[in-house]
Design a protein around this motif. Structure first.
Motif, PDB file in Angstrom:
ATOM      1  N   VAL A 121       0.838  -1.205   0.000  1.00 21.62           N
ATOM      2  CA  VAL A 121       0.000   0.000   0.000  1.00 21.62           C
ATOM      3  C   VAL A 121       0.870   1.251   0.000  1.00 21.62           C
ATOM      4  O   VAL A 121       0.607   2.226  -0.722  1.00 21.62           O
ATOM      5  CB  VAL A 121      -0.946   0.003   1.215  1.00 21.62           C
ATOM      6  CG1 VAL A 121      -1.641   1.351   1.356  1.00 21.62           C
ATOM      7  CG2 VAL A 121      -1.981  -1.102   1.073  1.00 21.62           C
ATOM      8  N   ARG A 122       1.917   1.227   0.797  1.00 23.04           N
ATOM      9  CA  ARG A 122       2.822   2.372   0.867  1.00 23.04           C
ATOM     10  C   ARG A 122       3.463   2.650  -0.491  1.00 23.04           C
ATOM     11  O   ARG A 122       3.552   3.804  -0.936  1.00 23.04           O
ATOM     12  CB  ARG A 122       3.903   2.103   1.922  1.00 23.04           C
ATOM     13  CG  ARG A 122       5.026   3.130   1.974  1.00 23.04           C
ATOM     14  CD  ARG A 122       4.523   4.505   2.344  1.00 23.04           C
ATOM     15  NE  ARG A 122       5.602   5.482   2.335  1.00 23.04           N
ATOM     16  CZ  ARG A 122       5.415   6.788   2.413  1.00 23.04           C
ATOM     17  NH1 ARG A 122       4.190   7.269   2.509  1.00 23.04           N
ATOM     18  NH2 ARG A 122       6.429   7.622   2.402  1.00 23.04           N
ATOM     19  N   LEU A 124       2.296   1.837  -3.463  1.00 24.91           N
ATOM     20  CA  LEU A 124       1.299   2.224  -4.462  1.00 24.91           C
ATOM     21  C   LEU A 124       0.740   3.627  -4.237  1.00 24.91           C
ATOM     22  O   LEU A 124       0.309   4.282  -5.183  1.00 24.91           O
ATOM     23  CB  LEU A 124       0.149   1.213  -4.463  1.00 24.91           C
ATOM     24  CG  LEU A 124       0.483  -0.186  -5.003  1.00 24.91           C
ATOM     25  CD1 LEU A 124      -0.674  -1.137  -4.745  1.00 24.91           C
ATOM     26  CD2 LEU A 124       0.814  -0.131  -6.491  1.00 24.91           C
ATOM     27  N   THR A 125       0.736   4.080  -2.997  1.00 22.13           N
ATOM     28  CA  THR A 125       0.105   5.367  -2.692  1.00 22.13           C
ATOM     29  C   THR A 125       1.092   6.505  -2.482  1.00 22.13           C
ATOM     30  O   THR A 125       0.696   7.677  -2.512  1.00 22.13           O
ATOM     31  CB  THR A 125      -0.772   5.243  -1.431  1.00 22.13           C
ATOM     32  OG1 THR A 125       0.036   4.820  -0.325  1.00 22.13           O
ATOM     33  CG2 THR A 125      -1.884   4.238  -1.651  1.00 22.13           C
ATOM     34  N   ALA A 126       2.347   6.175  -2.245  1.00 24.18           N
ATOM     35  CA  ALA A 126       3.322   7.224  -1.962  1.00 24.18           C
ATOM     36  C   ALA A 126       3.634   8.020  -3.223  1.00 24.18           C
ATOM     37  O   ALA A 126       3.809   7.468  -4.310  1.00 24.18           O
ATOM     38  CB  ALA A 126       4.614   6.613  -1.412  1.00 24.18           C
ATOM     39  N   GLY A 127       3.671   9.315  -3.078  1.00 26.64           N
ATOM     40  CA  GLY A 127       4.079  10.169  -4.185  1.00 26.64           C
ATOM     41  C   GLY A 127       5.593  10.214  -4.287  1.00 26.64           C
ATOM     42  O   GLY A 127       6.305   9.466  -3.623  1.00 26.64           O
ATOM     43  N   GLU A 243       9.206   3.196 -12.606  1.00 25.23           N
ATOM     44  CA  GLU A 243       7.826   3.134 -12.133  1.00 25.23           C
ATOM     45  C   GLU A 243       7.201   1.767 -12.377  1.00 25.23           C
ATOM     46  O   GLU A 243       6.413   1.267 -11.567  1.00 25.23           O
ATOM     47  CB  GLU A 243       6.983   4.226 -12.799  1.00 25.23           C
ATOM     48  CG  GLU A 243       7.279   5.625 -12.288  1.00 25.23           C
ATOM     49  CD  GLU A 243       7.115   5.729 -10.777  1.00 25.23           C
ATOM     50  OE1 GLU A 243       6.085   5.243 -10.248  1.00 25.23           O
ATOM     51  OE2 GLU A 243       8.008   6.275 -10.111  1.00 25.23           O
ATOM     52  N   THR A 254       1.446  -7.693  -2.602  1.00 26.10           N
ATOM     53  CA  THR A 254       0.014  -7.829  -2.371  1.00 26.10           C
ATOM     54  C   THR A 254      -0.443  -9.280  -2.492  1.00 26.10           C
ATOM     55  O   THR A 254      -1.152  -9.808  -1.629  1.00 26.10           O
ATOM     56  CB  THR A 254      -0.781  -6.956  -3.362  1.00 26.10           C
ATOM     57  OG1 THR A 254      -0.384  -5.591  -3.213  1.00 26.10           O
ATOM     58  CG2 THR A 254      -2.279  -7.087  -3.129  1.00 26.10           C
TER      59      THR A 254
END
Length: 263
Positions: A121-122, A124-127, A243, A254
Motif C-alpha cells: 500500500v505504501r 502504491l500510494t506514496a508520491g 515506475e 500484495t
C-alpha cells in the motif's frame, strides 16, 4: 522426497528470478511454499514457521550472491550505502532470529502477511519523495539497518521489502535501490541463518536432514535453481522503467500477503 525436491526446484526458479528482478532474497515466495510443504509432510505445526524462515534465509545467502554479482557487473550496487548499513543489519538479524523462535507460528504468519500488504500500500500510494531528501547521518543509517535486519530475520527475507522503499524514500533511483538491496540481503541472510541454526540446535524431534531450523533438502533444491535464474531477473530489472519496477514490486507483495493471510 522427490516430489518435495521438484516443488522446491520450481520455487527456486521463481525466487531466483525475483531476487534479480526486485533485489528480494526470495523469502516472500519461499516462506509460504515451505510452510505448505511442511504441513503436507506432517511436520510438527509448532516448527513450521521457524523452520521455513531459517531455511529461507539459508537460500538467500546463495541466491543473493548471484543477484548481487549480476547487478554489480552493471555498476548498479551502491557500496557506500551497503557499508553504512551492513554492521547494523547483522546485529538486527541476529536479534530477529532469536526473537522469532519465541513467537508462535500462527502469529508470525499473520504478521508476515499484514506486513507485506502494508508495504505494498505504501509503495502504491506514496508520491515522489521530496527532492532535497537524502540518506541520513551514520546514526540514522544504523538505526534503519537495525530495524530492517531485525524484521527481515523474523520474516525470513533478505530485507528488500523494507530497504527498497527506504532507499527510494531517500531519493535513491529504483534500479540502484534494488541492486543495493540485493547486496544488503547478504549480511542479513548470513547472520539470520546462523541465528536460526543456533536457536533450533537444542530443539528435539526436528525432521531428518535439518541443522537447527534449516531444512537442507528444500534449501539445496532452491539454491541450485535460484543461482541460475537470478542473473536473468537482474537483466530485466535494468530494462524496465523505474515506475514499472515499483508497480511490479507492490503487486508481488500484495499477492503474497493475501496468500499468507487467507490460506
Amino acid at each position: 522426497m522427490l516430489e518435495v525436491a521438484l516443488i522446491c526446484l520450481a520455487t527456486g526458479v521463481l525466487t531466483g528470478f525475483l531476487s534479480g528482478l526486485f533485489g528480494v532474497g526470495g523469502g516472500l515466495v519461499l516462506v509460504p511454499v515451505l510452510v505448505a510443504l511442511f504441513a503436507v509432510q506432517q511436520f510438527d505445526p509448532a516448527i513450521h514457521m521457524p523452520l521455513a524462515l531459517g531455511t529461507s534465509l539459508c537460500t538467500i545467502v546463495v541466491n543473493g550472491m548471484s543477484s548481487t554479482l549480476a547487478h554489480h557487473r552493471r555498476g548498479a550496487v551502491d557500496w557506500n550505502i551497503f557499508s553504512r548499513l551492513a554492521p547494523s543489519l547483522v546485529i538486527g538479524a541476529l536479534i530477529g532470529a532469536q526473537l522469532a523462535s519465541a513467537v508462535p507460528s500462527a502469529t508470525m504468519k499473520v504478521a508476515f502477511g499484514i506486513g507485506e500488504l502494508l508495504v505494498a500500500v505504501r509503495l502504491l500510494t506514496a508520491g515522489k519523495p521530496k527532492p532535497g531528501r537524502g540518506l541520513p547521518s551514520s546514526l540514522g543509517m544504523s538505526a534503519a539497518g537495525a530495524v530492517i535486519g531485525t524484521i527481515s530475520a523474523m520474516a525470513g527475507i533478505g530485507g528488500a521489502t523494507l530497504s527498497v522503499p527506504y532507499m527510494t524514500w531517500c531519493n535513491v533511483v529504483m534500479q540502484r535501490a534494488v541492486a543495493t538491496a540485493a547486496a544488503c540481503g547478504l549480511p542479513i541472510a548470513v547472520a539470520g541463518a546462523i541465528g536460526y541454526v543456533v536457536s533450533g540446535w537444542s530443539v528435539s524431534d526436528l525432521p531428518a536432514w535439518t541443522t537447527g531450523y534449516v531444512y537442507w533438502p528444500a534449501a539445496v533444491a532452491v539454491m541450485l535453481a535460484g543461482v541460475v535464474m537470478a542473473p536473468v531477473g537482474a537483466r530485466l530489472a535494468h530494462r524496465w522503467p523505474p515506475e514499472k519496477l515499483k508497480l511490479g514490486f507492490a503487486l508481488l507483495l500484495t499477492v503474497l500477503g493475501l496468500k499468507m493471510l487467507l490460506f
